[in-house]
Write an enzyme that holds these catalytic residues in place. Sequence first.
Site, PDB file in Angstrom:
ATOM      1  N   CYS A  51      45.239  42.195  39.215  1.00 30.23           N
ATOM      2  CA  CYS A  51      44.996  43.009  40.013  1.00 30.23           C
ATOM      3  C   CYS A  51      44.719  42.501  41.650  1.00 30.23           C
ATOM      4  O   CYS A  51      44.686  41.603  41.505  1.00 30.23           O
ATOM      5  CB  CYS A  51      44.053  44.645  39.650  1.00 30.23           C
ATOM      6  SG  CYS A  51      44.300  45.534  40.151  1.00 30.23           S
ATOM      7  N   LEU A  52      43.344  42.606  41.627  1.00 28.04           N
ATOM      8  CA  LEU A  52      42.638  42.615  42.877  1.00 28.04           C
ATOM      9  C   LEU A  52      42.629  40.805  42.648  1.00 28.04           C
ATOM     10  O   LEU A  52      42.688  40.123  43.332  1.00 28.04           O
ATOM     11  CB  LEU A  52      40.825  43.355  43.088  1.00 28.04           C
ATOM     12  CG  LEU A  52      39.588  42.916  43.781  1.00 28.04           C
ATOM     13  CD1 LEU A  52      41.277  42.597  45.501  1.00 28.04           C
ATOM     14  CD2 LEU A  52      39.466  44.031  44.055  1.00 28.04           C
TER      15      LEU A  52
END
Length: 594
Positions: free
Chosen positions: A329-330
Amino acid sequence: MTVSSPPVPQLPDPTVVAEALTTLMQNAAAAVRTTMVQAATPQVLPYDPTTLTRAMIDFNTAVLTRPSALFEAQAKNWNDWTALWRTMGERALGRETAPVAAPAKGDRRFADPAWSDEPVYDYLKQAYLLAARQLQEFVAVAPVDDATRAQVDFASRQMMNALAPTNFPHTNPQVARRTIESGGLSLMTGLSNLLEDVGKGQGLVSRRAPNDFELGVNVAATPGAVVFRNDLMELIQYAPTTDTVYRRPLLFVPPLVNKYYLFDLTPKASYLKWLVDQGHTVFVISWANPDESHADTGMDAYVKDGVIAALDAVEAATGEADADLVSYCLGGTLSAMTLAYLAQTGRADRIASATLIATLVDFGDMGEWSVFTSEDDLNAFDRYLDEKGYVEAHDLTKLFSAVRANDLIWSSVVNHYLLGDEVRASDLLWWFDDGSRIPARMLKEYGRQILRGNQLKDGGVQIDGVTLDLKAIETPVMIVALKDDHVSAWKNTYAGRHFFGGPTRFLLGGSGHNAGMINPPAANKHGYWTNDDAPADAEAWLAGAGQKPGSWWPEWQGWLDAAAADDKVKARKVGSGKLKAGTAAPGDYVRVRH
């Protein structure tokens, strides 16, 4: 047609009632105190509350000035409602009928048999689903721009989710039965639960479950120790479970939202433990839970003092100059930025391979997340961040919950407020409630440059004065997407593979953002898709892909193994290199709650 037997009323134990009343009064007093304090304290909101109102006004104005779409929808809707009334009449005569509207796959709100077996409840269900479908269809074809459509679609779905008949005691058969069977005690307990949540002042429905988890005992329990720490992160090295290990160590980069142990839940579901068992020397970053002192910590710091500092520590601990980088993800977006930065500063060989799981580098199509990135909302968010220096974990939780309101809000409303229940213990939900803050500068830069500006793919992002170019990345990259991901849509994730300058491979796992990631092979769930071709279009890739059963983890491990070949060394004990073992895993930073 079957008719269920009416529930048998029960008189609750007077002692239990007295205890419940005492708890209710205590929670009511706390709720009043919190409400008074909040009313007297100016609140800076992390969003612009007028954004959706303006979108609704623009939507209604466009529809009223160009009414043809409305007339067409009304004609179709009349036919649908006529069909519903006809089938309900036929059912009353004892005939078998097909439903006019049925719950979508995965919609668990109407699982109780009464929603299908009892004619009144069946009508309520179908009428609600029909109205929700018609509203969504109309918004999809209304004569408005895409930004307004996205905002109105989000607002209308929030409204329809809230108005579901499952959310009200008099129209939910399960609640009606429980109320009668408990002599009303369930509603008293539910009201007490509601007041308790109001008293906390966070605007969240607490998921009440047995507190069966403890960090370092049955979650985040993989043996290891912190071997490096700075102001931004702790680096944990895990103890080997095999006699030999791959020469190249593996560094895992988690996102900043929530804490790293999503990847180290109970041992049977732990991704990090599975990696250790495959013969990797595994390191993971445990990000600091920031406070006011981190307010000026931005993307530069997370790349240099985070990912690159961790790579330096991994080299010191193992003596190896290169590593396999795995991220989610991030954390994956940060890793892509790090890859570009290293490539453009002559250090690309620090990373031998990179795996980006549920990661976006192209934010041009954010779907419903675009609702939160208008200029007005970002300005409001800036004011909120300026006051606090960070975003509160519970405000991030509210954002993610709103996107999946039926699963993360309304199911809890029914369970905890209407039924007065606890739910079964869940390591995943326990982790979800253990949120983490994010610093102000980081979120401002990420929001403006990455989310709204979409500058990462176009070379508009700078780290320490270096303008990042993803095409400079020649490191082999594996991109893993998840088919039902509501955060990083798989088609948008697929599009990212074409921005890298080196070889890429794409793998599509089943299920959603979290459940699809935590998919141990022993569970034999979800399945995955592979295709060695790389067409420009995601759907074309899927059309040519082969579906395989079970977890994608072994398939991905095979990709890593093929690159590593037989390059193995004796297993490395934690602390045997230049970095000594410190605090036992899961370390200190993960335990910080605000």
